[in-house]
Design an enzyme around this catalytic site. Sequence first.
Site, PDB file in Angstrom:
ATOM      1  N   GLU A 154      -3.746 -18.803 -20.371  1.00  0.00           N
ATOM      2  CA  GLU A 154      -4.032 -19.739 -19.282  1.00  0.00           C
ATOM      3  C   GLU A 154      -4.984 -20.827 -19.787  1.00  0.00           C
ATOM      4  O   GLU A 154      -6.147 -20.563 -20.043  1.00  0.00           O
ATOM      5  CB  GLU A 154      -4.676 -19.008 -18.100  1.00  0.00           C
ATOM      6  CG  GLU A 154      -5.027 -19.940 -16.957  1.00  0.00           C
ATOM      7  CD  GLU A 154      -6.054 -19.367 -15.985  1.00  0.00           C
ATOM      8  OE1 GLU A 154      -5.977 -19.698 -14.796  1.00  0.00           O
ATOM      9  OE2 GLU A 154      -6.943 -18.604 -16.432  1.00  0.00           O
ATOM     10  N   ASP A 180      -6.282 -14.423 -19.308  1.00  0.00           N
ATOM     11  CA  ASP A 180      -7.026 -15.238 -18.352  1.00  0.00           C
ATOM     12  C   ASP A 180      -8.001 -16.170 -19.082  1.00  0.00           C
ATOM     13  O   ASP A 180      -8.520 -15.828 -20.151  1.00  0.00           O
ATOM     14  CB  ASP A 180      -7.802 -14.297 -17.417  1.00  0.00           C
ATOM     15  CG  ASP A 180      -8.603 -15.025 -16.365  1.00  0.00           C
ATOM     16  OD1 ASP A 180      -7.999 -15.725 -15.550  1.00  0.00           O
ATOM     17  OD2 ASP A 180      -9.841 -14.889 -16.379  1.00  0.00           O
ATOM     18  N   ASN A 206       0.858  -1.187   0.000  1.00  0.00           N
ATOM     19  CA  ASN A 206       0.000   0.000   0.000  1.00  0.00           C
ATOM     20  C   ASN A 206       0.893   1.234   0.000  1.00  0.00           C
ATOM     21  O   ASN A 206       1.373   1.668   1.035  1.00  0.00           O
ATOM     22  CB  ASN A 206      -0.903  -0.006   1.237  1.00  0.00           C
ATOM     23  CG  ASN A 206      -1.956   1.091   1.192  1.00  0.00           C
ATOM     24  OD1 ASN A 206      -1.878   2.005   0.385  1.00  0.00           O
ATOM     25  ND2 ASN A 206      -2.945   0.999   2.058  1.00  0.00           N
ATOM     26  N   ASN A 228      -5.798   6.541  -1.544  1.00  0.00           N
ATOM     27  CA  ASN A 228      -6.719   5.979  -2.539  1.00  0.00           C
ATOM     28  C   ASN A 228      -7.340   4.656  -2.088  1.00  0.00           C
ATOM     29  O   ASN A 228      -7.943   3.942  -2.887  1.00  0.00           O
ATOM     30  CB  ASN A 228      -6.022   5.809  -3.899  1.00  0.00           C
ATOM     31  CG  ASN A 228      -4.873   4.796  -3.861  1.00  0.00           C
ATOM     32  OD1 ASN A 228      -4.775   3.958  -2.984  1.00  0.00           O
ATOM     33  ND2 ASN A 228      -3.987   4.891  -4.848  1.00  0.00           N
ATOM     34  N   ASP A 229      -7.220   4.330  -0.802  1.00  0.00           N
ATOM     35  CA  ASP A 229      -7.826   3.088  -0.296  1.00  0.00           C
ATOM     36  C   ASP A 229      -9.333   3.089  -0.527  1.00  0.00           C
ATOM     37  O   ASP A 229      -9.918   2.065  -0.899  1.00  0.00           O
ATOM     38  CB  ASP A 229      -7.538   2.916   1.201  1.00  0.00           C
ATOM     39  CG  ASP A 229      -6.087   2.542   1.467  1.00  0.00           C
ATOM     40  OD1 ASP A 229      -5.327   2.367   0.493  1.00  0.00           O
ATOM     41  OD2 ASP A 229      -5.715   2.428   2.648  1.00  0.00           O
ATOM     42  N   GLY A 270      -5.904  -2.566   0.005  1.00  0.00           N
ATOM     43  CA  GLY A 270      -5.280  -1.260  -0.198  1.00  0.00           C
ATOM     44  C   GLY A 270      -3.982  -1.242  -0.982  1.00  0.00           C
ATOM     45  O   GLY A 270      -3.430  -0.164  -1.219  1.00  0.00           O
ATOM     46  N   ASP A 308      -1.516  -1.014  -4.104  1.00  0.00           N
ATOM     47  CA  ASP A 308      -1.762  -0.150  -5.259  1.00  0.00           C
ATOM     48  C   ASP A 308      -0.530  -0.026  -6.153  1.00  0.00           C
ATOM     49  O   ASP A 308       0.521  -0.643  -5.897  1.00  0.00           O
ATOM     50  CB  ASP A 308      -2.242   1.228  -4.804  1.00  0.00           C
ATOM     51  CG  ASP A 308      -1.352   1.852  -3.734  1.00  0.00           C
ATOM     52  OD1 ASP A 308      -0.133   1.597  -3.749  1.00  0.00           O
ATOM     53  OD2 ASP A 308      -1.881   2.603  -2.887  1.00  0.00           O
TER      54      ASP A 308
END
Length: 616
Positions: A360, A331, A139, A144-145, A164, A166
């Site tokens: 994947e 993905d 974090n 910006n949490d 949190g 980032d």
Amino acid sequence: MKRLLLAIVTVLFLGNITAFAKNKIDHLEPAFWWVGMKSPKLQLLVHGENISDLKPELNYAGVSIDKVSRVSNPNYLFVDLLIEKDTKAGEFDILFKKGKKTAVSYKYQLLEREEGSAERIGFTPKDVMYLITPDRFVNGNAENDNVAGLKEQVDRSDSNGRHGGDIQGMINSLDYIADMGFTAIWVNPLLENDQEKYSYHGYSTTDYYKIDGRYGSNEEYQKLSRLAKEKGVGLIMDVILNHCGSEHWWMKDVPSVDWINNKGEFMQCTHKRSTIQDSYASKEDLKQFADGWFVKTMPDLNQRNEFMATYLIQNAIWWIEYAGLSGIRVDTYPYSDAEFLAEWTGRVMEEYPNFNIVGEEWSTNPAIVSYWQKGKVNHDGYRSNLPSLMDFPLQNAMVEALTKEETWGTGWIKLYEMLANDFLYFDPGNLVIFPDNHDMARIFDQVERDYDLYKMAIVYTLTMRGIPQIYYGTEILAKSDAGGDHGKLRTDFPGGWEGDQINAFTGEGLSDQEKDAQAFMKRILNWRKTSDVIHNGKLMHYAPELGIYSYFRYSDAGKVMVILNKNKEAAQIKTARYHEMLNGNETGKDIISGKTYSLNGSFEVPARSALILEIN
């Protein structure tokens, strides 16, 4: 009269949009583009109330409107532009007219490409990826949490909530990542996931052109890429083509009934991926796999819709160009439409011929995985353009080999025989190999928290053919939840939050074993960075005997011998067996311990150990 006109005519400023009267543009994507791309075509998705009533026009040298498409929803226009080869960078107004009057104006920008962009090199066997779940790493910006307008707020006490981590946290950690010896970072999705809950993982995209505000901004993502590159670390983006999030803006106003599979109604995916290759599969089974949704909050995108297909292709190219990416990881690769996948990868690789993309396909059957690699001649004639895949078969075999007793058909022989399946792949050297990832138990747990076996897993991963990937925290023996809680296996990296009692960056609070594991991996990683024979060498392995598995990486640049001994006792290695490789070589220096071994006759390998011998 002037007041009356002001009351009637309203000017709105929304980014580059100027709107008059009741018409406005809510979304225009991509918001800008570049000159000098190999493909001259660009399709704009334009969304706004009754936008299809309007006719787009523009006047800019080298740019023309080739086609305007309207769909069943009058709130959409798809505008095809042609951008000539020598078009200059600049900006121009796209006018959306009703009759002779302009209802909406959008100022569009064409940017200069970064020098050398088209020739950018993707990740290669020279690299080792560091896989990061960003919410759980560091974090770096507590401000910006929680972000106004985004639904889920931070709750570090919830294993499945947002914690949190980032982009600033990753920027702050670049020295650690580079010093450890990693040369690329694959970051789990950072695009906006404005879901009610369980949004931290990033796989429910709600805006394909916007970094989630709780991670930072598009500009911070650019900065991460630039600063990482300065330290010799490339950035790999995690891309989801199969599905979006149920809170994506277009889910409230889809362009057409076929934008989402199964007409937008939830149908559970069977997850039976082998139906694609199965010569005997029913069409119904194939449909339920390909068109089924992962979960109700992940609507399944219909890539057979030509506008959806173009949108996803352009979005990938946009991010590569914008952020200077070194690769893409896709993905749930086989869940998307197969023909679309060939087009998507083909278009990306056409723009960036030296790029790399890894898909994947979570199967432990190499026949299934190899089907998707470019160059493979398939039984059904399918031609893929995907350069790389995650090597799940080898990962599974490695864990079984390490944890099973040495009996016929189990133990090292399982790994030896799996590697012998490499003839199925067009390019096994371009596969991504790994001890664990964000969707499985940590490798330390998979080998039953046996430190010796853990070290063998790391040695194997970092010296075998392919491109290694290490999950964050694996270097300090990160552990996972016995109950299978994904939120707990994606544990917070110690030292990533202010007030953490344990700090993996400084070593404070780590156990002696955790410190040793970190130093062990760091030593091998930094040696690997300089080893051309590991990057480009051929492979020869020897059938396991008496709990010993051994192999060589070799080229004109040199030879490296790797020996893995699972026995609880030291083992004598007779060098005559390896005459093909050791002919004329007298010594080998273990890059882990620094000890030099004589290769004349025989030498002793310590119990439950791994040697990496540079042959002299």
